[in-house]
Design a protein around this motif. Structure first.
Motif, PDB file in Angstrom:
ATOM      1  N   THR A 194       0.750  -1.163  -0.020  1.00 10.55           N
ATOM      2  CA  THR A 194       0.116  -0.055   0.008  1.00 10.55           C
ATOM      3  C   THR A 194       0.837   1.237   0.004  1.00 10.55           C
ATOM      4  OG1 THR A 194      -1.601  -1.214   1.339  1.00 10.55           O
ATOM      5  CG2 THR A 194      -2.082   0.972   1.026  1.00 10.55           C
ATOM      6  N   ALA A 195       1.990   1.260   0.854  1.00  6.87           N
ATOM      7  CA  ALA A 195       2.825   2.364   1.090  1.00  6.87           C
ATOM      8  C   ALA A 195       3.451   2.400  -0.294  1.00  6.87           C
ATOM      9  CB  ALA A 195       3.716   2.363   2.113  1.00  6.87           C
ATOM     10  N   LEU A 196       4.249   1.365  -0.740  1.00 11.47           N
ATOM     11  CA  LEU A 196       4.630   1.518  -2.317  1.00 11.47           C
ATOM     12  C   LEU A 196       3.882   2.220  -3.380  1.00 11.47           C
ATOM     13  CD1 LEU A 196       6.602  -1.881  -2.137  1.00 11.47           C
ATOM     14  CD2 LEU A 196       7.534   0.559  -2.191  1.00 11.47           C
ATOM     15  N   ALA A 197       2.445   1.663  -3.490  1.00  9.63           N
ATOM     16  CA  ALA A 197       1.694   1.917  -4.525  1.00  9.63           C
ATOM     17  C   ALA A 197       1.488   3.538  -4.336  1.00  9.63           C
ATOM     18  CB  ALA A 197       0.199   1.353  -4.370  1.00  9.63           C
ATOM     19  N   ASP A 198       1.444   4.159  -3.273  1.00  7.68           N
ATOM     20  CA  ASP A 198       1.492   5.596  -3.346  1.00  7.68           C
ATOM     21  C   ASP A 198       2.626   6.270  -3.684  1.00  7.68           C
ATOM     22  OD1 ASP A 198      -0.865   5.496  -1.692  1.00  7.68           O
ATOM     23  OD2 ASP A 198      -0.115   5.814   0.166  1.00  7.68           O
ATOM     24  N   LEU A 199       3.702   5.610  -4.065  1.00  6.54           N
ATOM     25  CA  LEU A 199       4.824   6.360  -4.968  1.00  6.54           C
ATOM     26  C   LEU A 199       4.637   5.915  -6.689  1.00  6.54           C
ATOM     27  CD1 LEU A 199       7.966   4.855  -2.741  1.00  6.54           C
ATOM     28  CD2 LEU A 199       6.765   7.061  -2.432  1.00  6.54           C
ATOM     29  N   VAL A 200       3.532   5.321  -6.897  1.00  4.45           N
ATOM     30  CA  VAL A 200       3.611   5.182  -8.355  1.00  4.45           C
ATOM     31  C   VAL A 200       2.612   5.964  -8.934  1.00  4.45           C
ATOM     32  CG1 VAL A 200       3.323   3.327  -9.993  1.00  4.45           C
ATOM     33  CG2 VAL A 200       4.171   2.629  -7.677  1.00  4.45           C
ATOM     34  N   THR A 201       2.995   6.839  -9.690  1.00  2.00           N
ATOM     35  CA  THR A 201       2.227   7.912 -10.492  1.00  2.00           C
ATOM     36  C   THR A 201       1.817   7.283 -11.671  1.00  2.00           C
ATOM     37  OG1 THR A 201       4.071   9.080 -11.314  1.00  2.00           O
ATOM     38  CG2 THR A 201       3.363   9.819  -9.132  1.00  2.00           C
ATOM     39  N   ARG A 202       0.824   8.048 -12.233  1.00  2.00           N
ATOM     40  CA  ARG A 202       0.393   7.989 -13.814  1.00  2.00           C
ATOM     41  C   ARG A 202       1.732   7.994 -14.709  1.00  2.00           C
ATOM     42  NH1 ARG A 202      -3.209  12.574 -16.020  1.00  2.00           N
ATOM     43  NH2 ARG A 202      -0.797  13.394 -15.877  1.00  2.00           N
ATOM     44  N   ASP A 203       2.183   9.185 -14.364  1.00  2.00           N
ATOM     45  CA  ASP A 203       3.297   9.466 -15.411  1.00  2.00           C
ATOM     46  C   ASP A 203       4.268   8.548 -15.454  1.00  2.00           C
ATOM     47  OD1 ASP A 203       1.690  11.775 -16.034  1.00  2.00           O
ATOM     48  OD2 ASP A 203       3.038  13.291 -15.437  1.00  2.00           O
ATOM     49  N   CYS A 204       4.725   7.829 -14.339  1.00  2.00           N
ATOM     50  CA  CYS A 204       6.014   6.884 -14.191  1.00  2.00           C
ATOM     51  C   CYS A 204       5.316   5.651 -14.865  1.00  2.00           C
ATOM     52  CB  CYS A 204       6.430   6.854 -12.675  1.00  2.00           C
ATOM     53  SG  CYS A 204       5.498   5.908 -11.767  1.00  2.00           S
ATOM     54  N   MET A 205       4.059   5.507 -14.983  1.00  2.00           N
ATOM     55  CA  MET A 205       3.737   4.098 -15.743  1.00  2.00           C
ATOM     56  C   MET A 205       3.536   4.699 -17.340  1.00  2.00           C
ATOM     57  SD  MET A 205       1.056   2.460 -12.998  1.00  2.00           S
ATOM     58  CE  MET A 205       0.222   4.038 -12.469  1.00  2.00           C
ATOM     59  N   ILE A 206       3.669   5.917 -17.679  1.00  2.00           N
ATOM     60  CA  ILE A 206       3.744   6.435 -19.011  1.00  2.00           C
ATOM     61  C   ILE A 206       5.340   6.450 -19.454  1.00  2.00           C
ATOM     62  CG2 ILE A 206       3.338   8.276 -20.652  1.00  2.00           C
ATOM     63  CD1 ILE A 206       0.768   8.983 -18.907  1.00  2.00           C
ATOM     64  N   GLY A 207       6.008   6.814 -18.331  1.00  2.00           N
ATOM     65  CA  GLY A 207       7.657   6.612 -18.511  1.00  2.00           C
ATOM     66  C   GLY A 207       8.299   8.077 -18.686  1.00  2.00           C
ATOM     67  N   VAL A 208       7.316   9.037 -18.494  1.00  2.00           N
ATOM     68  CA  VAL A 208       7.752  10.353 -18.575  1.00  2.00           C
ATOM     69  C   VAL A 208       8.546  10.980 -17.264  1.00  2.00           C
ATOM     70  CG1 VAL A 208       6.368  11.110 -20.674  1.00  2.00           C
ATOM     71  CG2 VAL A 208       5.419  11.497 -18.194  1.00  2.00           C
ATOM     72  N   SER A 209       8.303   9.972 -16.292  1.00  2.00           N
ATOM     73  CA  SER A 209       8.820  10.429 -15.107  1.00  2.00           C
ATOM     74  C   SER A 209       9.355   9.431 -14.249  1.00  2.00           C
ATOM     75  CB  SER A 209       7.977  11.377 -14.210  1.00  2.00           C
ATOM     76  OG  SER A 209       6.883  10.840 -13.657  1.00  2.00           O
ATOM     77  N   LEU A 210       9.560   9.225 -13.062  1.00  2.00           N
ATOM     78  CA  LEU A 210      10.355   8.221 -12.116  1.00  2.00           C
ATOM     79  C   LEU A 210       9.006   8.202 -10.983  1.00  2.00           C
ATOM     80  CD1 LEU A 210      13.832   9.112 -12.238  1.00  2.00           C
ATOM     81  CD2 LEU A 210      12.533   7.367 -13.835  1.00  2.00           C
ATOM     82  N   PRO A 211       9.132   7.239 -10.280  1.00  2.00           N
ATOM     83  CA  PRO A 211       8.261   7.269  -9.139  1.00  2.00           C
ATOM     84  C   PRO A 211       8.698   8.005  -8.059  1.00  2.00           C
ATOM     85  CG  PRO A 211       9.084   4.866  -9.598  1.00  2.00           C
ATOM     86  CD  PRO A 211       9.760   5.944 -10.552  1.00  2.00           C
ATOM     87  N   LYS A 212       7.658   8.657  -7.368  1.00  2.40           N
ATOM     88  CA  LYS A 212       7.970   9.626  -6.081  1.00  2.40           C
ATOM     89  C   LYS A 212       9.045   9.000  -5.244  1.00  2.40           C
ATOM     90  CE  LYS A 212       3.628  10.119  -5.198  1.00  2.40           C
ATOM     91  NZ  LYS A 212       2.235  10.372  -4.352  1.00  2.40           N
ATOM     92  N   SER A 213       9.895   9.589  -4.784  1.00  2.00           N
ATOM     93  CA  SER A 213      10.892   9.075  -3.879  1.00  2.00           C
ATOM     94  C   SER A 213      10.363   9.004  -2.401  1.00  2.00           C
ATOM     95  CB  SER A 213      12.206  10.062  -4.009  1.00  2.00           C
ATOM     96  OG  SER A 213      12.228  11.175  -4.656  1.00  2.00           O
ATOM     97  N   PRO A 214      10.817   8.078  -1.991  1.00  2.00           N
ATOM     98  CA  PRO A 214      10.450   7.891  -0.446  1.00  2.00           C
ATOM     99  C   PRO A 214      10.551   9.225   0.476  1.00  2.00           C
ATOM    100  CG  PRO A 214      12.370   6.471  -0.699  1.00  2.00           C
ATOM    101  CD  PRO A 214      12.047   7.259  -2.029  1.00  2.00           C
ATOM    102  N   GLY A 215       9.589   9.866   1.305  1.00  2.36           N
ATOM    103  CA  GLY A 215       9.988  10.793   1.951  1.00  2.36           C
ATOM    104  C   GLY A 215       9.617  12.245   1.297  1.00  2.36           C
ATOM    105  N   ALA A 216       9.163  12.164  -0.177  1.00  3.92           N
ATOM    106  CA  ALA A 216       9.140  13.325  -0.740  1.00  3.92           C
ATOM    107  C   ALA A 216       7.690  13.772  -0.826  1.00  3.92           C
ATOM    108  CB  ALA A 216       8.976  13.031  -2.411  1.00  3.92           C
TER     109      ALA A 216
END
Lengths: 216, 119
Positions: A194-216
């Protein structure tokens, strides 16, 4: 189904069918067409008003959360990740997610490879996993340039990919779509899904960005 | 891509085939979809589902591409979709031009001038 326009066309909305919304604007030609096509298809029994309502609710309910859950599971479970990379649609079923009938392929980011998806011909997109596509995904600029100068396009999203990392661009079609499986961020050892899923954005699944960093 | 194709000497690109062409910066624009846009999406998905199979993704795309080069500049995304869906339904005999035209006129006449659709 036969019907009389004057007597029953109001079944869905009564004698004063249309109500002003907050943003006042005249009805456009294509808005009228949309309304008319929907009404006629309901009257002809092609689909029911309930089916249309349910579909509208389903569209509203779609969000990148389904895709994010799959990514987080893949980060925690190597066997699931292998199944995801083999067959996204089947792997989605394991989590109770309907990925639709069109095959989706997951492409994995590694220390050596960064993946990004585009649809140069139209707007193919894994919408059942990550929701409706953002406007820019459908824009001429993104569609034209991503296949030719992906690093520059990524830079416009604030994503700098090191020169020694290969950038692979995947051009989606009506018959095959893609989702990016981003790399698990460092510093998330021991995190639950659940905590990991919160780091996964739409844009990182498109590939134009990276997942959020922990603590960001 | 072959040189001939790129130069347009042998096979001209169609307007939707824009991969690799020069274009300006990607503007990270987004908007919340309007109710009528979601309705277009919902209508298409119902027509394409396994229960109905009345239109395929390829038929939708062909219908959009046949709108011609101007459509990309003049029509919005979901305007192109509903135009294509409607043309496909007319081709298949599901809707007639006549009934569609009449219904659109009724809807426009009933619309309180200067107001937006209901959600």
């Amino acid at each position: 189904m036969t019907h009389d326009h004057d007597s029953d066309r109001g079944h869905d909305h009564g004698p004063h069918p249309y109500q002003p919304d907050l943003e006042a604007a005249p009805l456009t030609h294509y808005q009228a067409m949309t309304q008319a096509v929907g009404e006629l298809l309901i009257e002809k029994g092609v689909f029911s008003a309930d089916e249309l309502r349910a579909m509208l609710e389903a569209i509203d309910a779609k969000s990148p959360a389904a895709g994010a859950r799959m990514v987080a599971r893949a980060w925690c479970d190597d066997a699931f990740k292998a199944r995801l990379l083999t067959d996204v649609n089947k792997a989605a079923e394991e989590l109770g997610i309907d990925a639709g009938a069109i095959p989706i392929r997951a492409v994995e980011n590694t220390p050596d490879v960064h993946n990004v998806i585009v649809c140069t011909l139209c707007s193919c997109y894994p919408r059942l996993l990550i929701g409706l596509p953002p406007d820019w995904y459908k824009s001429r600029a993104y569609r034209s340039r991503t296949v030719r100068e992906p690093r520059r396009v990524l830079a416009e999203f604030g994503t700098a990919i090191p020169e020694d990392v290969e950038v692979r661009v995947h051009d989606s079609t009506a018959d095959l779509r893609y989702m990016v499986l981003p790399a698990r961020p460092a510093g998330t050892e021991g995190w639950d899904e659940t905590a990991l899923a919160d780091l996964v954005t739409r844009d990182c699944m498109i590939g134009v960005s990276l997942p959020k960093s922990p603590g960001a | 891509m072959s040189k001939e194709r790129e130069s347009g000497k042998v096979l001209l690109r169609r307007h939707h085939d824009m991969g690799g062409l020069p274009a300006g910066p990607v503007e990270a624009s987004e908007h919340d979809y309007a109710p009528w846009e979601k309705r277009v999406d919902a209508i298409l998905r119902l027509l394409a589902d396994s229960k109905r199979r009345l239109i395929t993704t390829d038929e939708l795309r062909r219908g959009i591409e046949e709108l011609g080069p101007g459509a990309y500049d003049e029509m919005s995304y979901y305007e192109r979709w509903i135009a294509s869906v409607t043309n496909n339904l007319i081709e298949k005999g599901v809707l007639s031009v006549d009934e569609l035209g009449r219904r659109m006129a009724e809807i426009s006449a009933a619309w309180p001038a200067g107001t937006e659709e209901k959600p």
